[in-house]
Write a protein that holds these residues in place. Structure first.
Motif, PDB file in Angstrom:
ATOM      1  N   GLN A  44       0.837  -1.201   0.000  1.00 13.01           N
ATOM      2  CA  GLN A  44       0.000   0.000   0.000  1.00 13.01           C
ATOM      3  C   GLN A  44       0.875   1.256   0.000  1.00 13.01           C
ATOM      4  N   ALA A  45       1.979   1.207   0.750  1.00 11.69           N
ATOM      5  CA  ALA A  45       2.868   2.372   0.825  1.00 11.69           C
ATOM      6  C   ALA A  45       3.501   2.677  -0.531  1.00 11.69           C
ATOM      7  N   VAL A  46       3.938   1.644  -1.258  1.00 11.04           N
ATOM      8  CA  VAL A  46       4.536   1.917  -2.568  1.00 11.04           C
ATOM      9  C   VAL A  46       3.475   2.353  -3.572  1.00 11.04           C
ATOM     10  N   SER A  47       2.236   1.930  -3.361  1.00 12.43           N
ATOM     11  CA  SER A  47       1.146   2.437  -4.213  1.00 12.43           C
ATOM     12  C   SER A  47       0.881   3.907  -3.931  1.00 12.43           C
ATOM     13  N   ALA A  48       1.002   4.282  -2.661  1.00 12.89           N
ATOM     14  CA  ALA A  48       0.769   5.678  -2.275  1.00 12.89           C
ATOM     15  C   ALA A  48       1.930   6.580  -2.682  1.00 12.89           C
ATOM     16  N   ASP A  49       3.156   6.050  -2.656  1.00 10.56           N
ATOM     17  CA  ASP A  49       4.342   6.845  -3.004  1.00 10.56           C
ATOM     18  C   ASP A  49       5.373   5.946  -3.664  1.00 10.56           C
ATOM     19  N   ALA A  50       5.243   5.780  -4.965  1.00  8.17           N
ATOM     20  CA  ALA A  50       6.123   4.878  -5.719  1.00  8.17           C
ATOM     21  C   ALA A  50       7.562   5.361  -5.787  1.00  8.17           C
ATOM     22  N   SER A  51       7.831   6.579  -5.350  1.00  5.75           N
ATOM     23  CA  SER A  51       9.205   7.089  -5.374  1.00  5.75           C
ATOM     24  C   SER A  51       9.897   6.979  -4.017  1.00  5.75           C
ATOM     25  N   SER A  52       9.263   6.321  -3.063  1.00  4.20           N
ATOM     26  CA  SER A  52       9.831   6.186  -1.726  1.00  4.20           C
ATOM     27  C   SER A  52      10.798   5.002  -1.668  1.00  4.20           C
ATOM     28  N   VAL A  53      12.083   5.318  -1.578  1.00  4.71           N
ATOM     29  CA  VAL A  53      13.099   4.278  -1.457  1.00  4.71           C
ATOM     30  C   VAL A  53      12.864   3.469  -0.180  1.00  4.71           C
ATOM     31  N   LEU A  54      12.506   4.149   0.896  1.00  2.00           N
ATOM     32  CA  LEU A  54      12.255   3.462   2.162  1.00  2.00           C
ATOM     33  C   LEU A  54      11.104   2.465   2.026  1.00  2.00           C
ATOM     34  N   ALA A  55      10.068   2.823   1.292  1.00  5.41           N
ATOM     35  CA  ALA A  55       8.937   1.910   1.100  1.00  5.41           C
ATOM     36  C   ALA A  55       9.382   0.663   0.341  1.00  5.41           C
ATOM     37  N   TRP A  56      10.167   0.839  -0.704  1.00  6.19           N
ATOM     38  CA  TRP A  56      10.652  -0.304  -1.473  1.00  6.19           C
ATOM     39  C   TRP A  56      11.603  -1.159  -0.640  1.00  6.19           C
ATOM     40  N   HIS A  77      15.344  -4.156  -6.767  1.00  3.51           N
ATOM     41  CA  HIS A  77      15.693  -3.536  -8.056  1.00  3.51           C
ATOM     42  C   HIS A  77      15.113  -2.132  -8.155  1.00  3.51           C
ATOM     43  N   ARG A  78      13.862  -1.977  -7.764  1.00  9.48           N
ATOM     44  CA  ARG A  78      13.217  -0.651  -7.838  1.00  9.48           C
ATOM     45  C   ARG A  78      13.892   0.331  -6.895  1.00  9.48           C
ATOM     46  N   SER A  79      14.228  -0.107  -5.705  1.00  7.10           N
ATOM     47  CA  SER A  79      14.917   0.743  -4.743  1.00  7.10           C
ATOM     48  C   SER A  79      16.253   1.222  -5.309  1.00  7.10           C
ATOM     49  N   ILE A  80      16.974   0.318  -5.930  1.00  4.92           N
ATOM     50  CA  ILE A  80      18.276   0.669  -6.514  1.00  4.92           C
ATOM     51  C   ILE A  80      18.110   1.606  -7.695  1.00  4.92           C
ATOM     52  N   GLU A  81      17.072   1.400  -8.500  1.00  7.68           N
ATOM     53  CA  GLU A  81      16.806   2.323  -9.609  1.00  7.68           C
ATOM     54  C   GLU A  81      16.570   3.739  -9.094  1.00  7.68           C
ATOM     55  N   LEU A  82      15.834   3.839  -7.985  1.00 10.24           N
ATOM     56  CA  LEU A  82      15.510   5.151  -7.432  1.00 10.24           C
ATOM     57  C   LEU A  82      16.710   5.815  -6.766  1.00 10.24           C
ATOM     58  N   SER A  83      17.579   5.014  -6.154  1.00 10.20           N
ATOM     59  CA  SER A  83      18.717   5.573  -5.418  1.00 10.20           C
ATOM     60  C   SER A  83      19.912   4.617  -5.488  1.00 10.20           C
ATOM     61  N   PRO A  84      20.643   4.641  -6.605  1.00  9.53           N
ATOM     62  CA  PRO A  84      21.768   3.721  -6.776  1.00  9.53           C
ATOM     63  C   PRO A  84      22.841   3.850  -5.693  1.00  9.53           C
ATOM     64  N   ALA A  85      23.011   5.026  -5.150  1.00 16.87           N
ATOM     65  CA  ALA A  85      24.058   5.245  -4.150  1.00 16.87           C
ATOM     66  C   ALA A  85      23.552   5.022  -2.722  1.00 16.87           C
TER      67      ALA A  85
END
Length: 100
Positions: A44-56, A77-85
């Motif tokens: 639900q959290a990633v649906s609400a905010d798909a750009s949240s690295v913490l949620a992923w 994979h999605r978390s790494i795409e959003l924040s590789p570092a």
């Protein structure tokens, strides 16, 4: 637990889909050893905010804990795409998943 938000004349309505509150509830579920419940809240959290690295990241942790390796891998994979570092441990988890 996500609390209902009161709107209007004091009537409780469905909880707002606030990613931060959902993640707090997910963390509580993990602390109570309920990874399946935590994973549901994280979805639900990633649906609400798909750009949240913490949620992923939290979704990946919950999925790993309850044995849902494929979904954990997608979340990592999605978390790494959003924040590789970001947190380097994500790469280690992905490597371990690819070995299994």
């Amino acid at each position: 637990m996500v609390k209902p938000v009161k709107k209007g004349k004091g009537k409780a309505v469905a909880p707002e889909l606030d990613a931060e509150a959902l993640l707090a509830s997910a963390r509580e579920s993990l602390d109570r050893l309920d990874p399946s419940g935590a994973a549901a809240l994280c979805r639900q959290a990633v649906s609400a905010d798909a750009s949240s690295v913490l949620a992923w990241d939290t979704l990946a942790e919950a999925c790993l804990t309850c044995g849902e390796a494929e979904e954990a891998g997608r979340a990592l994979h999605r978390s790494i795409e959003l924040s590789p570092a970001g947190a380097p441990g994500r790469y280690m988890y992905l490597a371990q998943l690819s070995d299994s």
